[in-house]
Write an enzyme that holds these catalytic residues in place. Structure first.
Site, mmCIF file in Angstrom:
data_model
loop_
_atom_site.group_PDB
_atom_site.id
_atom_site.type_symbol
_atom_site.label_atom_id
_atom_site.label_comp_id
_atom_site.label_asym_id
_atom_site.label_seq_id
_atom_site.Cartn_x
_atom_site.Cartn_y
_atom_site.Cartn_z
ATOM 1 N N TYR A 13 0.859 -1.192 0.000
ATOM 2 C CA TYR A 13 0.000 0.000 0.000
ATOM 3 C C TYR A 13 0.890 1.235 0.000
ATOM 4 C CZ TYR A 13 -4.262 2.637 1.157
ATOM 5 O OH TYR A 13 -5.354 3.476 1.148
ATOM 6 N N TYR B 117 -5.635 5.460 -7.085
ATOM 7 C CA TYR B 117 -5.898 5.330 -5.655
ATOM 8 C C TYR B 117 -7.342 4.858 -5.474
ATOM 9 C CZ TYR B 117 -6.668 6.709 -0.772
ATOM 10 O OH TYR B 117 -6.980 6.713 0.564
#
Lengths: 395, 330
Positions: A292, A342
């Site tokens: 991430y 994102y």
């Protein structure tokens, strides 16, 4: 035993943009339909739905929209992007417990054209909840964006371990290199150099613009089913070899500033230990890592927390291009959230599935398992995915 | 000593308003122009209409850079008593002004003050002290044109120079109300400057039963740390139940107000409500051991370092919110 009981059997995405031109519900329905088509399943096969507490689309609204019938399992996971891999864990738990058979995990957001998370949010700081109270210890003081909360940790990490802005920059350069050859990525064909990174403007020192992930509109869905069912479906299943959630001692959301050290991500350590324990694997077994990457420093800290290198050593680990395609541990071949989009970590799960299937545009050779992590600096989660009969059964 | 202070306070309070003190000059345009320029107020109506900005009221009766102590002034008299008792330092804590009408060019203004209240002794982050409250009224002839409630903390300064309160390092800008203050280079400037540092659209904390003591403390000029009523464990951010011993009786202590920067951020983008960017926000490790987030005021970002020593300051945003903040110690 969660390991090996369920698999991701379908994935679906909308396009990734800066202005989707449609509602989040619309995006969610589109991604879920695409994922079901990919799996070769019908909406009426779905009996479970899982999303993030931050998602604006309720399970029932989505169920209506896709034409699902009765639901037997629905769940929402908290803590922002920390929920990503946990949605899949919820699905696997429900399936292995026998309460659901086909569970869809989804996330839809107009994060660029709608509510932008990078801005200071009055709602978040004034919520009459324990989280609102927690936020009262930094929002009023002027510390109120994700970048700024991460910058506080990044500064300490630099101070203690001698990491530099260039070390952060190498993470961004790798992501953009990978995105440059991924047509789905927003930054397709737009690689950057370390000099570009160093020339980008300060956002919250020591973080520059190119240390921060982009803002995107889009939706992602993944379909989870039991491994027996998976064997009869269209795609090579991505078997859930391990799935874990983690929260550390003295945990806060983005501001765990009151622990002894400010140089690690202990909540991810909780996840990592479970992933290795559940799977019987070790870091060296991992072929590809999808980490991430909302902010570059946390990619370095994840490498350390997961055991790919000792604490403080990530800058040396990545110095020779280890996390780039062709390196020892390619990280985020799709370009990550810095390069592709994102979607709160969910697009990383899709990339991991493609790596297991062998269908990624930036495919990494080999048959080893793929690691995925969720939002860091918050209570988080992780997955190990592998193709059936390989990677995990072998040990 | 406490008895002496209380008796003096009662005597001064009972004497009522002190003598009227006229301004040095009438309300005048040159001073209005200077003030507007200094404040950055470009509203043309003051000059057009020949009226003074209401916030200038106090300006008209200021005593200049070298004020003479006036023993008959109630605040001067009370300050002298507290000085005698060792409470020699001062910081203004709050000031509320009410304007009844605009003052016009050429009007002659005078002010009268009376002592309202003296409370103490109080333990604060700056040291032990007494809160002194006065009311002042400005007159044009017999007409009251403005009034002010003004509160200062007269405190005993800590012994070492390392813990000098922020207010003493502030440049001497006059609190007209407190002549003794000017000579000590401490003044109401801490409050006035701080009020400008954070605008009232700043984000506000959610205050609960568990956290109210902290915010009441900042409003009173105290940096409070939760202390467990069972085992004495210090904890910040606070919570209702002790993690060490499980007790749910929470107490607090007043921090010394000193600490070291553990980490910090220079925030440049995006905008932060109530702030003009860039700002420096630090995670400070207090001398007592707990950590706390706060803005570092008045610092050049290039001067800020991990390990730098800092002193607490308080930013009064409005009547409902006072924020803890930090200043670098030299």
């Amino acid at each position: 035993m969660i390991s090996g009981s369920a698999a991701i059997v379908g994935v679906g995405e909308t396009e990734f943009s800066k202005d989707s031109g449609r509602s989040e519900l619309h995006l969610a329905a589109e991604a879920v339909r695409a994922a079901l088509t990919d799996a070769g399943l019908a909406p009426t096969d779905v009996d479970g739905l899982v999303t993030f507490t931050m998602d604006s689309t309720a399970e029932v609204a989505l169920a209506r929209e896709i034409g699902a019938g009765e639901l037997r399992f629905f769940s929402q996971v908290g803590y922002g992007g920390g929920a990503a891999c946990a949605t899949v864990q919820q699905a696997a738990l429900a399936i292995s417990a026998g309460v659901a058979r086909v569970v869809v995990c989804y996330r839809a957001l107009n994060e660029r054209s709608g509510r932008r998370f990078g801005r200071v949010s009055r709602d978040v700081s004034s919520a009459p909840t324990s989280s609102g109270v927690d936020n009262g210890w930094h929002y009023p003081m002027g510390l109120g964006t994700p970048a700024a909360t991460v910058a506080m940790v990044a500064r300490r990490y630099q101070h203690v371990f001698g990491a530099t802005g260039e070390d952060f920059g190498r993470v961004a350069v790798a992501a953009r290199r990978h995105a440059a050859t991924n047509p789905r990525a927003w930054f397709f064909d737009r690689p950057i150099t370390l000099a570009d990174h160093q020339a980008s403007r300060w956002i919250a020192e020591p973080l520059r613009l190119l240390d921060c992930c982009q803002e995107s509109d889009g939706a992602v869905a993944v379909v989870v089913a039991g491994v027996e069912r998976a064997a009869d479906l269209r795609q090579t299943p991505a078997v859930i070899t391990a799935a874990a959630q983690g929260s550390g001692a003295d945990q806060y959301v983005m501001t765990s500033y009151y622990r002894d050290n400010l140089t690690g991500l202990p909540e991810l350590g909780v996840v990592g230990r479970q992933l290795w324990q559940q799977s019987g694997l070790v870091p060296d077994d991992v072929r590809v890592a999808v980490l991430y990457d909302h902010f570059t420093p946390y990619v370095l800290m994840q490498l350390e927390e997961l055991g790919f290198c000792p604490p403080g050593e990530a800058r040396h680990f990545i110095a020779d291009g280890a996390i780039e395609l062709g390196g020892r541990l390619p990280v985020n071949p799709h370009g990550g959230q810095l390069g592709e989009a994102y979607i709160h970590g969910m697009n990383g799960i899709v990339e991991a599935v493609r790596q297991v299937r062998g269908s990624s545009v930036n495919q990494v050779a080999g048959a080893g398992p793929v690691l995925v992590t969720a939002g860091t600096g918050v209570p988080t989660s992780g997955l190990l995915l592998a193709s059936s009969g390989r990677g995990w059964v072998g040990r | 000593m406490e008895g002496t202070i209380r008796a003096a306070a009662e005597r001064i309070r009972a004497a009522g308003a002190g003598p009227a003190r006229p301004g040095r000059d009438p309300v005048n345009l040159p001073m209005i122009r200077n003030w507007l320029e200094a404040i950055g107020d470009r509203n043309p109506r003051y000059e057009q209409d020949g009226v003074a900005p209401p916030a200038m009221t106090q300006v008209w009766t200021m005593r200049g850079l070298h004020p003479v102590v006036e023993p008959a002034d109630p605040l001067s008299a009370m300050s002298a008593v507290l000085d005698q008792a060792g409470f020699t330092s001062v910081v203004a804590t709050n000031c509320e002004q009410t304007y009844h009408r605009y003052l016009r060019d050429g009007e002659r203004v005078e002010v009268r003050s009376r002592l309202v209240d003296v409370r103490g002794p109080k333990r604060t982050a700056l040291g032990e002290g007494w809160f002194v409250t006065t009311d002042s009224t400005w007159y044009v002839g017999a007409e009251a044109v403005a009034s002010m409630t003004f509160r200062v903390l007269k405190f005993r300064p800590p012994g070492s120079t390392a813990t000098a309160p922020a207010s003493e390092r502030a440049p001497a800008a006059a609190s007209e109300r407190v002549p003794a203050v000017v000579s000590e280079r401490a003044s109401g400037v801490a409050f006035e400057r701080a009020a400008a540092a954070v605008a009232s659209d700043a984000l506000r904390p959610v205050v609960t039963r568990d956290t109210a003591f902290f915010w009441a403390g900042t409003a009173a000029g105290e940096l409070r740390i939760q202390r467990c009523g069972g085992c004495g464990e210090l904890r910040h951010p606070p919570g209702p139940v002790c993690r060490q011993c499980g007790a749910d009786r929470q107490d607090h202590l007043v921090a010394r107000g000193t600490g070291e920067i553990f980490s910090f951020v220079v925030h440049r983008h995006p905008p932060v409500p109530g702030r003009r960017l860039p700002i420096v926000v630090a995670l400070v490790e207090l001398t007592e051991g707990v950590r706390m987030v706060g803005e570092v005021l008045g610092a050049d970002p290039r001067q800020v370092r991990i390990g730098a020593t800092v002193q607490v300051d308080f930013v009064r945003v409005d009547t409902e919110l006072t924020l803890p903040a930090w200043r670098l110690l030299p």
